[in-house]
Design a protein around this motif. Structure first.
Motif, PDB file in Angstrom:
ATOM      1  N   SER A  72       0.930  -1.083  -0.079  1.00 13.55           N
ATOM      2  CA  SER A  72      -0.094   0.103   0.059  1.00 13.55           C
ATOM      3  C   SER A  72       0.967   1.194   0.078  1.00 13.55           C
ATOM      4  CB  SER A  72      -0.900   0.128   1.200  1.00 13.55           C
ATOM      5  OG  SER A  72      -1.576   1.292   1.583  1.00 13.55           O
ATOM      6  N   CYS A  73       1.667   1.364   0.725  1.00  7.39           N
ATOM      7  CA  CYS A  73       2.782   2.403   1.053  1.00  7.39           C
ATOM      8  C   CYS A  73       3.537   2.528  -0.488  1.00  7.39           C
ATOM      9  CB  CYS A  73       3.928   2.336   1.948  1.00  7.39           C
ATOM     10  SG  CYS A  73       3.096   2.432   3.536  1.00  7.39           S
ATOM     11  N   VAL A  74       4.055   1.332  -0.995  1.00  8.99           N
ATOM     12  CA  VAL A  74       4.637   1.410  -2.171  1.00  8.99           C
ATOM     13  C   VAL A  74       3.790   2.083  -3.341  1.00  8.99           C
ATOM     14  CG1 VAL A  74       5.780   0.245  -4.167  1.00  8.99           C
ATOM     15  CG2 VAL A  74       6.253  -0.262  -1.679  1.00  8.99           C
ATOM     16  N   LYS A  75       2.606   1.521  -3.347  1.00  6.66           N
ATOM     17  CA  LYS A  75       1.727   2.013  -4.482  1.00  6.66           C
ATOM     18  C   LYS A  75       1.593   3.482  -4.336  1.00  6.66           C
ATOM     19  CE  LYS A  75      -0.529  -2.319  -4.951  1.00  6.66           C
ATOM     20  NZ  LYS A  75      -1.926  -3.236  -4.819  1.00  6.66           N
ATOM     21  N   SER A  76       1.626   4.044  -3.316  1.00  5.24           N
ATOM     22  CA  SER A  76       1.369   5.488  -2.983  1.00  5.24           C
ATOM     23  C   SER A  76       2.622   6.408  -2.983  1.00  5.24           C
ATOM     24  CB  SER A  76       0.608   5.836  -1.785  1.00  5.24           C
ATOM     25  OG  SER A  76       1.117   5.323  -0.651  1.00  5.24           O
ATOM     26  N   ARG A  77       3.735   5.601  -3.364  1.00  2.74           N
ATOM     27  CA  ARG A  77       5.145   6.198  -3.414  1.00  2.74           C
ATOM     28  C   ARG A  77       5.610   6.641  -1.950  1.00  2.74           C
ATOM     29  NH1 ARG A  77       7.076   3.438  -6.439  1.00  2.74           N
ATOM     30  NH2 ARG A  77       9.038   4.688  -6.583  1.00  2.74           N
ATOM     31  N   LYS A  78       5.043   6.241  -0.804  1.00  4.40           N
ATOM     32  CA  LYS A  78       5.297   6.436   0.511  1.00  4.40           C
ATOM     33  C   LYS A  78       6.553   5.568   0.886  1.00  4.40           C
ATOM     34  CE  LYS A  78       1.038   8.721   1.539  1.00  4.40           C
ATOM     35  NZ  LYS A  78      -0.152   8.855   2.458  1.00  4.40           N
ATOM     36  N   LEU A  79       7.531   5.672   0.450  1.00  5.98           N
ATOM     37  CA  LEU A  79       8.573   4.610   0.517  1.00  5.98           C
ATOM     38  C   LEU A  79       9.208   4.834   1.961  1.00  5.98           C
ATOM     39  CD1 LEU A  79      10.538   4.337  -2.803  1.00  5.98           C
ATOM     40  CD2 LEU A  79       8.391   3.279  -2.135  1.00  5.98           C
ATOM     41  N   ILE A  80       9.508   5.973   2.541  1.00  4.64           N
ATOM     42  CA  ILE A  80      10.022   6.227   3.784  1.00  4.64           C
ATOM     43  C   ILE A  80       9.105   5.751   4.745  1.00  4.64           C
ATOM     44  CG2 ILE A  80      11.011   7.775   5.252  1.00  4.64           C
ATOM     45  CD1 ILE A  80      12.379   7.427   2.857  1.00  4.64           C
ATOM     46  N   GLU A  81       7.707   5.822   4.581  1.00  5.08           N
ATOM     47  CA  GLU A  81       6.769   5.231   5.525  1.00  5.08           C
ATOM     48  C   GLU A  81       6.766   4.065   5.597  1.00  5.08           C
ATOM     49  OE1 GLU A  81       6.447   7.984   3.478  1.00  5.08           O
ATOM     50  OE2 GLU A  81       5.376   9.435   4.417  1.00  5.08           O
ATOM     51  N   ALA A  82       6.783   3.083   4.296  1.00  4.80           N
ATOM     52  CA  ALA A  82       6.833   1.739   4.469  1.00  4.80           C
ATOM     53  C   ALA A  82       8.170   1.146   5.296  1.00  4.80           C
ATOM     54  CB  ALA A  82       7.122   1.481   2.744  1.00  4.80           C
ATOM     55  N   PHE A  83       9.441   1.887   4.950  1.00  6.54           N
ATOM     56  CA  PHE A  83      10.395   1.413   5.796  1.00  6.54           C
ATOM     57  C   PHE A  83      10.298   1.826   7.184  1.00  6.54           C
ATOM     58  CE2 PHE A  83      14.433   2.611   7.717  1.00  6.54           C
ATOM     59  CZ  PHE A  83      15.431   1.522   7.436  1.00  6.54           C
ATOM     60  N   ASP A  84       9.824   2.832   7.566  1.00  5.77           N
ATOM     61  CA  ASP A  84       9.491   3.034   9.112  1.00  5.77           C
ATOM     62  C   ASP A  84       8.494   1.947   9.685  1.00  5.77           C
ATOM     63  OD1 ASP A  84      10.924   4.984   8.900  1.00  5.77           O
ATOM     64  OD2 ASP A  84       9.470   6.624   8.685  1.00  5.77           O
ATOM     65  N   LEU A  85       7.528   1.517   8.384  1.00  5.18           N
ATOM     66  CA  LEU A  85       6.713   0.369   9.071  1.00  5.18           C
ATOM     67  C   LEU A  85       7.267  -0.772   9.409  1.00  5.18           C
ATOM     68  CD1 LEU A  85       3.083   0.045   7.301  1.00  5.18           C
ATOM     69  CD2 LEU A  85       4.672  -1.938   7.798  1.00  5.18           C
ATOM     70  N   LEU A  86       8.225  -1.339   8.664  1.00  7.21           N
ATOM     71  CA  LEU A  86       8.819  -2.573   8.943  1.00  7.21           C
ATOM     72  C   LEU A  86       9.764  -2.493  10.181  1.00  7.21           C
ATOM     73  CD1 LEU A  86       9.884  -3.590   5.397  1.00  7.21           C
ATOM     74  CD2 LEU A  86       8.247  -4.466   6.743  1.00  7.21           C
ATOM     75  N   GLN A  87      10.518  -1.228  10.311  1.00  5.13           N
ATOM     76  CA  GLN A  87      11.257  -0.873  11.659  1.00  5.13           C
ATOM     77  C   GLN A  87      10.211  -1.123  12.757  1.00  5.13           C
ATOM     78  OE1 GLN A  87      14.207  -1.195  10.835  1.00  5.13           O
ATOM     79  NE2 GLN A  87      13.509  -1.085   8.809  1.00  5.13           N
TER      80      GLN A  87
END
Length: 898
Positions: A169-184
């Motif tokens: 979902s984050c990747v599709k909306s180009r929110k890559l930093i948010e995706a990284f923080d989500l995994l952390q």
């Protein structure tokens, strides 16, 4: 529900859940205010056998009704009462069904919390995962940390499917930093994110060049036990090598080779292409030969990549050799290889060879493509061979129909040559051929017309654009704004800028640079300042060219102090001032009547006809001394006397200090004596300079004599003077004498400062008197003085080496928490200390952090850590450390050989 009611003990036997919550810490997961009280929670799930699937057919009508109610209005008592009519105690199947249908995260969370309050049992893992999927669908994660925290305490986590959906979902909306923080965040709660979640995000980050985050995720996968593959290594190596971070890319290659992975042809092709493009031609050759040595047959991509690398490096003969190898015994020519070589010949200006290659391609029964001709036309345009390009343009029509890029190349070439009428004719011919100008064509036309000062024609093309077919982009607006502004039509330029904003186009730094420069040029500095402020408010970060332009305009407008501030802002924003930066600063300050410390400024002042007085001479002499031009300072001192200006204590102080700093102490002392003979009243600065100079070269006795002379004339040493003497004693390893000197300093009522303590602590650590150093450390803290980086490093290293690992570790963490950046010495000392203390895994974690930070790891450190890991039977980590150790040994051997 249970997690949101702290302080209760409940046993729910039907599902074998046992929850003991004995503190108010869990309220941090509720909607209420967080509690500061600490506590523990324990969750046991004994014999829980969760169903893999549920039957929702029986509750589907109720699901529809509940969703209809939730979507009918905002949350409140009335809505809760309506929900209660359906089911006083909602079943898990109903809750999951509703959550799967909802499209608003706030409604979903509200319903979830309402069910918790109404239910007498905790919600199931499937319900929690359904709520997370709502967040993934809506791409709103305000409640994510709260929900993950509750799941962590409850003893279950997101499913692999949920994890992948959240990241996707984050990747599709180009929110890559948010995706990284989500995994952390998931790792923070001890969850194990899905393998596909990591690979999805690494792939997305590779597209935007986020190499450091990619590497962090890669190492995290390894820590979790996931088996990384060659494809992942290839992805990381490609990004690192494209960024020019060769060492990191090679480190990954070595790591891959240390694992049971065999490099495939794709990896070799990536290495050849990427390393070659950043100028590492020798390494590209190495990979080319290595792949053949490993039994892999180079394919078309391998050959063409190698040829492209060699052509770019101006090694055309070697490229030709590779090309001939590829063509040997080949029946069907590779068009891409021919195009690469044609471009190589054209870039080198060898057009006869390029034409010959075209004919060779035809002879083999392969008609050259439009790409091949475009390569030649591009090179002809760069060389200014317009007439020849027009001839080739006509000839190519026999083999390949010109495409849109072909016409754009010709139009751009003609406009660059100033032949605008011919460019219009080519544009008309382009339309007759069924091709219509695109935005690139329009941009070329407008840019060239603006440069030819034919602004009305450029504006006419802009106004005549059919926005449904060809909409202007940022480059279109930029060319027109700059062209209008340079001709003084700044109001027209600003109107185009406003139209750019209305068209939802984001202005770049080039647009703002043009507007700022042209507003100042038209004596409208207030408008120029407003444009700079508007740029920063819009979130557009200035580049070095813009800052240089703005600084130049500000100086020319007479705002000297603001110009100085802008020079400092260049460094604050992370740029290194370039030649133009310094040229603007020096020229502007000379023009403003200020003397500065540079050689160029002095001659600029001479060229401007500025007459130097004593103060000006002192300023310039001081500048020359501080920049190491002491001989020139000496000349100016003599010139100053010749011109009738008497040197002052400032003059002598500057030169003495400059000489002392380059160890010309005998000359410095002679000048010092000259100043006394001339009746100059000497001050602390000149005495301190001599003391500092003598101390640094180990002439401590002479430093003492200067100090005594200073006190004899009634000039009491200040803290700087004492520090100079202490530093000299420490460098000479006269630590006991330094301690006596420190006591004398306090006896004379001179309060030690931060530098004083740092000098002593570093000196004591140097002679391994760590306990005494720690006493001074504590004394320093009591005085409210903050240690510097060198002092922290010395103490950390000292404590670790003396076996006091706990205190060293505590100090290390305190230093990092305060914003300090540990250096290589600190890391190595901590790793060795932890290894010796049998804390191998902790030492390994610090080892990985050290590598990520780019700090060097000593061979001794690796050996100590390796031994500790073997003792702790951490074989996987030991293998990695062993690989690093081998690589370090190779590097050292290569350095010795060199």
């Amino acid at each position: 529900m249970l997690l949101r009611n702290p302080g209760i003990i409940l046993s729910y036997n039907s599902r074998c859940w046992y929850i003991l919550i004995n503190s108010r810490k869990l309220t941090s997961f509720s909607n209420g205010p967080p509690s500061d009280l600490g506590g523990k929670s324990h969750l046991c799930n004994e014999g829980v056998n969760q169903e893999n699937s549920r039957n929702f057919d029986g509750v589907r009508p109720t699901v529809d009704d509940v969703c209809h109610v939730l979507e009918s209005g905002s949350w409140g008592p009335a809505l809760e009462n309506t929900l209660s009519m359906f089911d006083e105690k909602p079943q898990q199947e109903l809750v999951i069904g509703v959550l799967r249908r909802l499209k608003d995260v706030n409604q979903a969370v509200g319903y979830f919390r309402w069910v918790e309050r109404k239910s007498e049992e905790p919600l199931s893992p499937e319900a929690y995962n359904s709520l997370l999927l709502v967040m993934a669908r809506t791409r709103k994660f305000d409640y994510l940390e709260q929900i993950l925290g509750e799941m962590s305490i409850a003893g279950f986590g997101p499913t692999n499917y949920t994890c992948v959906e959240l990241v996707a979902s984050c990747v599709k909306s180009r929110k890559l930093i948010e995706a990284f923080d989500l995994l952390q965040m998931m790792r923070h709660f001890k969850f194990r994110p899905a393998f596909s979640a990591y690979t999805t995000l690494i792939g997305a980050l590779s597209e935007v060049g986020e190499s450091d985050r990619m590497l962090a995720l890669f190492h995290q996968m390894q820590e979790l036990g996931y088996e990384v593959n060659v494809h992942l290594f290839t992805t990381l190596i490609r990004v690192f090598s494209r960024e020019g971070r060769v060492d990191a890319a090679l480190s990954l290659l070595d790591e891959m080779k240390s694992n049971p992975f065999d490099a495939d042809i794709v990896l070799y092709n990536v290495c050849i292409d990427c390393f070659g493009k950043v100028g590492k031609v020798d390494m590209a050759w190495k990979f080319f030969h290595e792949m053949k040595a490993n039994g892999l047959v180079p394919d078309d991509v391998t050959y063409t990549s190698m040829m492209g690398v060699l052509c770019k490096a101006n090694k055309l003969d070697e490229a030709v050799e590779i090309f001939e190898q590829m063509e040997q015994n080949r029946q069907v020519p590779c068009a891409y290889a021919y195009n690469t070589m044609i471009m190589g010949y054209g870039s080198a200006g060898k057009f006869d060879e390029a034409y010959s290659l075209l004919e060779r391609q035809k002879a083999k029964g392969c008609i050259p493509s439009v790409v091949a001709y475009n390569c030649i036309l591009t090179c002809l345009g760069k060389k200014g061979k317009t007439e020849e390009a027009l001839r080739i343009f006509e000839e190519m029509k026999r083999d390949a129909m010109p495409n849109l890029p072909t016409y754009n190349i010709i139009i751009g070439m003609l406009c660059k040559a100033g032949n605008v009428e011919a460019a219009f004719k080519v544009r008309d011919a382009m339309k007759e051929a069924g091709l219509f100008p695109n935005v690139i064509t329009v941009n070329i036309m407008i840019d060239r017309l603006c440069k030819a000062q034919k602004l009305d024609e450029a504006c006419s093309i802009f106004e005549g654009m059919d926005h449904k077919v060809c909409s202007p982009d940022a480059a279109t607006f930029c060319s027109l704004i700059d062209g209008l502004g340079k001709q003084g039509r700044v109001d027209d330029a600003y109107r185009i800028y406003e139209r750019m904003l209305d068209a939802d186009k984001i202005p770049n730094v080039v647009v703002y640079t043009s507007l700022i420069r042209n507003f100042f040029k038209c004596d409208r500095k207030e408008d120029g300042h407003k444009m700079y402020k508007e740029m920063t408010r819009s979130g557009c970060s200035p580049d070095l060219m813009l800052l240089n332009t703005y600084m130049d305009c500000v100086f020319k407008a007479g705002e000297t102090e603001k110009g100085r501030a802008l020079f400092e802002e260049i460094k604050v924003r992370g740029f290194l001032p370039d030649t133009r930066s310094y040229s603007i600063l020096i020229h502007s300050l000379v023009k403003a009547g200020f003397a500065r410390e540079t050689y160029e400024l002095y001659y600029a002042m001479k060229d401007q006809g500025c007459v130097l007085d004593t103060r000006a001479y002192n300023t310039v002499i001081d500048g020359f001394c501080k920049s190491g031009k002491v001989n020139k300072a000496y000349q100016l001192l003599e010139e100053m006397k010749t011109m009738g200006h008497h040197p002052t204590v400032v003059t002598y102080g500057s030169v003495v200090d400059g000489l002392a700093k380059i160890d010309r102490l005998d000359e410095a002392y002679m000048l010092f004596e000259e100043a006394k003979l001339n009746g100059i009243e000497l001050n602390h600065v000149i005495y301190s300079s001599l003391i500092d100079g003598f101390g640094k070269v180990g002439r401590v006795d002479e430093a003492y004599l200067v100090m005594e002379e200073m006190m004899q004339i009634g000039l009491m040493p200040n803290v700087y003077t004492w520090n100079c003497l202490l530093d000299g004693l420490v460098k000479a390893e006269e630590i006991n004498e330094a301690l006596v000197c420190f006591q004398s300093m306090k006896d004379l009522k001179c309060t030690p400062n931060q530098v004083t303590y740092c000098i002593l602590i570093n000196g004591l650590c140097k002679v391994r008197k760590f306990n005494k150093a720690f006493v001074f450390w504590q004394e320093m803290q009591k005085q409210g003085l903050k240690p510097n980086t060198i002092t922290y490093t010395a103490m950390i290293s000292g404590l670790a080496k003396s076996g006091n690992v706990a205190q060293a570790s505590s100090l290390f963490e305190r230093y990092r928490a305060s914003g300090g950046i540990p250096d290589s010495a600190s890391y190595n000392a901590m790793i060795e200390g932890l290894s010796i203390a049998n804390r191998a895994l902790q030492a390994y974690q610090l080892f990985e952090e050290t590598r990520l930070k780019g700090c060097s790891i000593h061979t001794k450190t690796c050996v100590t850590l390796l031994d500790a890991l073997h003792k702790a039977e951490c074989l996987e980590q030991a293998a990695i450390v062993g690989a690093v150790l081998r690589e370090t040994a190779k590097s050292q051997h290569a350095a010795r050989s060199w």
